[in-house]
Motif scaffolding. Sequence first.
Motif, PDB file in Angstrom:
ATOM      1  N   GLY A 290     -33.358 -20.717  13.656  1.00  0.00           N
ATOM      2  CA  GLY A 290     -32.874 -21.664  12.653  1.00  0.00           C
ATOM      3  C   GLY A 290     -33.465 -23.049  12.788  1.00  0.00           C
ATOM      4  N   ILE A 291     -33.995 -23.372  13.952  1.00  0.00           N
ATOM      5  CA  ILE A 291     -34.634 -24.677  14.151  1.00  0.00           C
ATOM      6  C   ILE A 291     -35.868 -24.815  13.270  1.00  0.00           C
ATOM      7  CG2 ILE A 291     -35.831 -26.137  15.848  1.00  0.00           C
ATOM      8  CD1 ILE A 291     -33.980 -24.902  17.990  1.00  0.00           C
ATOM      9  N   PHE A 292     -36.599 -23.695  13.063  1.00  0.00           N
ATOM     10  CA  PHE A 292     -37.798 -23.760  12.215  1.00  0.00           C
ATOM     11  C   PHE A 292     -37.650 -22.958  10.919  1.00  0.00           C
ATOM     12  CE2 PHE A 292     -38.573 -20.424  15.432  1.00  0.00           C
ATOM     13  CZ  PHE A 292     -38.828 -19.321  14.629  1.00  0.00           C
ATOM     14  N   ASP A 293     -36.517 -22.253  10.750  1.00  0.00           N
ATOM     15  CA  ASP A 293     -36.269 -21.507   9.519  1.00  0.00           C
ATOM     16  C   ASP A 293     -34.775 -21.555   9.215  1.00  0.00           C
ATOM     17  OD1 ASP A 293     -36.037 -19.812   7.395  1.00  0.00           O
ATOM     18  OD2 ASP A 293     -37.198 -18.175   8.262  1.00  0.00           O
ATOM     19  N   SER A 294     -34.374 -22.545   8.442  1.00  0.00           N
ATOM     20  CA  SER A 294     -32.954 -22.763   8.168  1.00  0.00           C
ATOM     21  C   SER A 294     -32.352 -21.705   7.256  1.00  0.00           C
ATOM     22  CB  SER A 294     -32.747 -24.146   7.542  1.00  0.00           C
ATOM     23  OG  SER A 294     -33.437 -24.244   6.305  1.00  0.00           O
ATOM     24  N   SER A 295     -33.193 -20.842   6.651  1.00  0.00           N
ATOM     25  CA  SER A 295     -32.691 -19.853   5.695  1.00  0.00           C
ATOM     26  C   SER A 295     -31.780 -18.812   6.335  1.00  0.00           C
ATOM     27  CB  SER A 295     -33.852 -19.141   4.991  1.00  0.00           C
ATOM     28  OG  SER A 295     -34.544 -18.278   5.882  1.00  0.00           O
ATOM     29  N   ILE A 296     -31.811 -18.695   7.658  1.00  0.00           N
ATOM     30  CA  ILE A 296     -30.998 -17.668   8.324  1.00  0.00           C
ATOM     31  C   ILE A 296     -29.814 -18.254   9.090  1.00  0.00           C
ATOM     32  CG2 ILE A 296     -33.028 -16.174   8.555  1.00  0.00           C
ATOM     33  CD1 ILE A 296     -32.833 -16.815  11.612  1.00  0.00           C
ATOM     34  N   LEU A 297     -29.625 -19.554   9.042  1.00  0.00           N
ATOM     35  CA  LEU A 297     -28.641 -20.204   9.907  1.00  0.00           C
ATOM     36  C   LEU A 297     -27.202 -19.751   9.654  1.00  0.00           C
ATOM     37  CD1 LEU A 297     -29.828 -23.898  10.322  1.00  0.00           C
ATOM     38  CD2 LEU A 297     -29.457 -22.203  12.125  1.00  0.00           C
ATOM     39  N   ASN A 298     -26.863 -19.384   8.438  1.00  0.00           N
ATOM     40  CA  ASN A 298     -25.479 -19.036   8.133  1.00  0.00           C
ATOM     41  C   ASN A 298     -25.194 -17.535   8.223  1.00  0.00           C
ATOM     42  OD1 ASN A 298     -24.691 -21.741   7.608  1.00  0.00           O
ATOM     43  ND2 ASN A 298     -25.643 -21.615   5.585  1.00  0.00           N
ATOM     44  N   LEU A 299     -26.136 -16.784   8.747  1.00  0.00           N
ATOM     45  CA  LEU A 299     -25.947 -15.342   8.867  1.00  0.00           C
ATOM     46  C   LEU A 299     -24.959 -15.008   9.984  1.00  0.00           C
ATOM     47  CD1 LEU A 299     -29.659 -14.153   8.564  1.00  0.00           C
ATOM     48  CD2 LEU A 299     -27.944 -14.253   6.750  1.00  0.00           C
ATOM     49  N   LYS A 300     -24.244 -13.897   9.818  1.00  0.00           N
ATOM     50  CA  LYS A 300     -23.332 -13.417  10.842  1.00  0.00           C
ATOM     51  C   LYS A 300     -23.933 -12.172  11.501  1.00  0.00           C
ATOM     52  CE  LYS A 300     -19.239 -15.139   8.435  1.00  0.00           C
ATOM     53  NZ  LYS A 300     -17.933 -14.795   7.809  1.00  0.00           N
ATOM     54  N   PRO A 301     -24.057 -12.159  12.819  1.00  0.00           N
ATOM     55  CA  PRO A 301     -24.710 -11.042  13.514  1.00  0.00           C
ATOM     56  C   PRO A 301     -24.210  -9.660  13.129  1.00  0.00           C
ATOM     57  CG  PRO A 301     -24.341 -12.835  15.044  1.00  0.00           C
ATOM     58  CD  PRO A 301     -23.664 -13.230  13.758  1.00  0.00           C
ATOM     59  N   LYS A 302     -22.903  -9.498  12.979  1.00  0.00           N
ATOM     60  CA  LYS A 302     -22.358  -8.168  12.692  1.00  0.00           C
ATOM     61  C   LYS A 302     -22.804  -7.643  11.328  1.00  0.00           C
ATOM     62  CE  LYS A 302     -17.920  -9.762  10.812  1.00  0.00           C
ATOM     63  NZ  LYS A 302     -16.442  -9.668  10.956  1.00  0.00           N
ATOM     64  N   ASP A 303     -23.231  -8.552  10.438  1.00  0.00           N
ATOM     65  CA  ASP A 303     -23.696  -8.145   9.107  1.00  0.00           C
ATOM     66  C   ASP A 303     -25.178  -7.769   9.100  1.00  0.00           C
ATOM     67  OD1 ASP A 303     -21.169  -8.700   8.099  1.00  0.00           O
ATOM     68  OD2 ASP A 303     -21.697 -10.773   7.570  1.00  0.00           O
ATOM     69  N   LEU A 304     -25.860  -7.927  10.222  1.00  0.00           N
ATOM     70  CA  LEU A 304     -27.313  -7.751  10.270  1.00  0.00           C
ATOM     71  C   LEU A 304     -27.749  -6.482  10.974  1.00  0.00           C
ATOM     72  CD1 LEU A 304     -28.215 -11.437  11.273  1.00  0.00           C
ATOM     73  CD2 LEU A 304     -27.981 -10.477   8.974  1.00  0.00           C
ATOM     74  N   THR A 305     -26.817  -5.766  11.576  1.00  0.00           N
ATOM     75  CA  THR A 305     -27.166  -4.595  12.385  1.00  0.00           C
ATOM     76  C   THR A 305     -27.123  -3.313  11.561  1.00  0.00           C
ATOM     77  OG1 THR A 305     -24.882  -4.267  13.111  1.00  0.00           O
ATOM     78  CG2 THR A 305     -26.277  -5.699  14.466  1.00  0.00           C
ATOM     79  N   PHE A 306     -27.848  -2.311  12.052  1.00  0.00           N
ATOM     80  CA  PHE A 306     -27.899  -1.000  11.404  1.00  0.00           C
ATOM     81  C   PHE A 306     -27.164   0.025  12.253  1.00  0.00           C
ATOM     82  CE2 PHE A 306     -31.515  -3.395   9.911  1.00  0.00           C
ATOM     83  CZ  PHE A 306     -31.555  -3.115   8.552  1.00  0.00           C
ATOM     84  N   LYS A 307     -26.549   0.984  11.593  1.00  0.00           N
ATOM     85  CA  LYS A 307     -25.791   2.019  12.290  1.00  0.00           C
ATOM     86  C   LYS A 307     -26.706   2.922  13.115  1.00  0.00           C
ATOM     87  CE  LYS A 307     -22.084   2.246   8.828  1.00  0.00           C
ATOM     88  NZ  LYS A 307     -21.386   3.103   7.844  1.00  0.00           N
ATOM     89  N   GLN A 308     -26.143   3.446  14.194  1.00  0.00           N
ATOM     90  CA  GLN A 308     -26.887   4.390  15.027  1.00  0.00           C
ATOM     91  C   GLN A 308     -26.756   5.821  14.508  1.00  0.00           C
ATOM     92  OE1 GLN A 308     -25.208   3.282  18.958  1.00  0.00           O
ATOM     93  NE2 GLN A 308     -27.309   2.802  19.533  1.00  0.00           N
ATOM     94  N   VAL A 309     -25.786   6.072  13.663  1.00  0.00           N
ATOM     95  CA  VAL A 309     -25.584   7.417  13.108  1.00  0.00           C
ATOM     96  C   VAL A 309     -26.751   7.756  12.194  1.00  0.00           C
ATOM     97  CG1 VAL A 309     -24.100   8.882  11.709  1.00  0.00           C
ATOM     98  CG2 VAL A 309     -23.082   7.178  13.239  1.00  0.00           C
ATOM     99  N   ARG A 310     -27.342   8.925  12.400  1.00  0.00           N
ATOM    100  CA  ARG A 310     -28.503   9.355  11.627  1.00  0.00           C
ATOM    101  C   ARG A 310     -28.092  10.262  10.466  1.00  0.00           C
ATOM    102  NH1 ARG A 310     -31.652  12.833  13.747  1.00  0.00           N
ATOM    103  NH2 ARG A 310     -33.523  12.168  12.635  1.00  0.00           N
ATOM    104  N   ASP A 311     -28.851  10.180   9.382  1.00  0.00           N
ATOM    105  CA  ASP A 311     -28.717  11.132   8.281  1.00  0.00           C
ATOM    106  C   ASP A 311     -29.684  12.279   8.567  1.00  0.00           C
ATOM    107  OD1 ASP A 311     -28.634  12.591   5.970  1.00  0.00           O
ATOM    108  OD2 ASP A 311     -28.978  10.910   4.613  1.00  0.00           O
TER     109      ASP A 311
END
Length: 228
Positions: free
Chosen positions: A49-70
């Motif tokens: 976020g110091i050099f790219d402010s576009s991601i500063l308000n993101l929440k980590p839990k909203d950025l992860t992908f599930k481990q369950v496979r299709d």
Amino acid sequence: MISNQKIYNYLIELENNNNRDWYHENKELRIEVNKEFENIIQELINQIGIFDSSILNLKPKDLTFKQVRDTRFSHDKSPYNPVLRAHLGPKGKLPIPVGYYLFIGANNKTFLGGGLFTGMFKEATEMIRKYIVEHGDEFENILNEPIFKESYCLKGEKLKNVPHGYNKDHPQAELLKYKSWYIEYSIDDEVLLDGDKFIELAVKQFKIMKPFNDFLNRALIEFKMPKR
């Protein structure tokens, strides 16, 4: 020193015990590992976020992908991906706008990524091609910047010929053949296990890839994700 040993050990165990019984029996451990992964993501958000402010308000839990496979259309019927994945983009984990991709896997499978990984969005591919036609020199300069070339080479699904409707003699004709444009940086287990060193290297590499992402996002500024 921060260690990623618990994450590493969990991924090894999941790879060796890729079944529903083990997965559910180790729910508490999984929760702990996911929390540690989210802590890594939050630290990356803070420093990127110091050099790219576009991601500063993101929440980590909203950025992860599930481990369950299709597994419906796969020969590999193992139910879980023994890796941890996240995408830190201006609109979260959506693939467009492009952002910073984090893939953590044991046995030297960890890598950082950037760019457009998929060619499934035909409109996005066309937008980037048209932007390259008008700004090809700028894209080549980014790809040929010495500090960039030291770490990255362009990857992506590619046609054999310049697509219909584009000049085969265009100075960036080779770049127009791509259907997706992405880059990757591999990280070995030794660096992954040293949490401080891992964060430091990841931030450094994401900063180097930022001009590449920025170029693609300028091309994709009018893109809208298809409605389901």
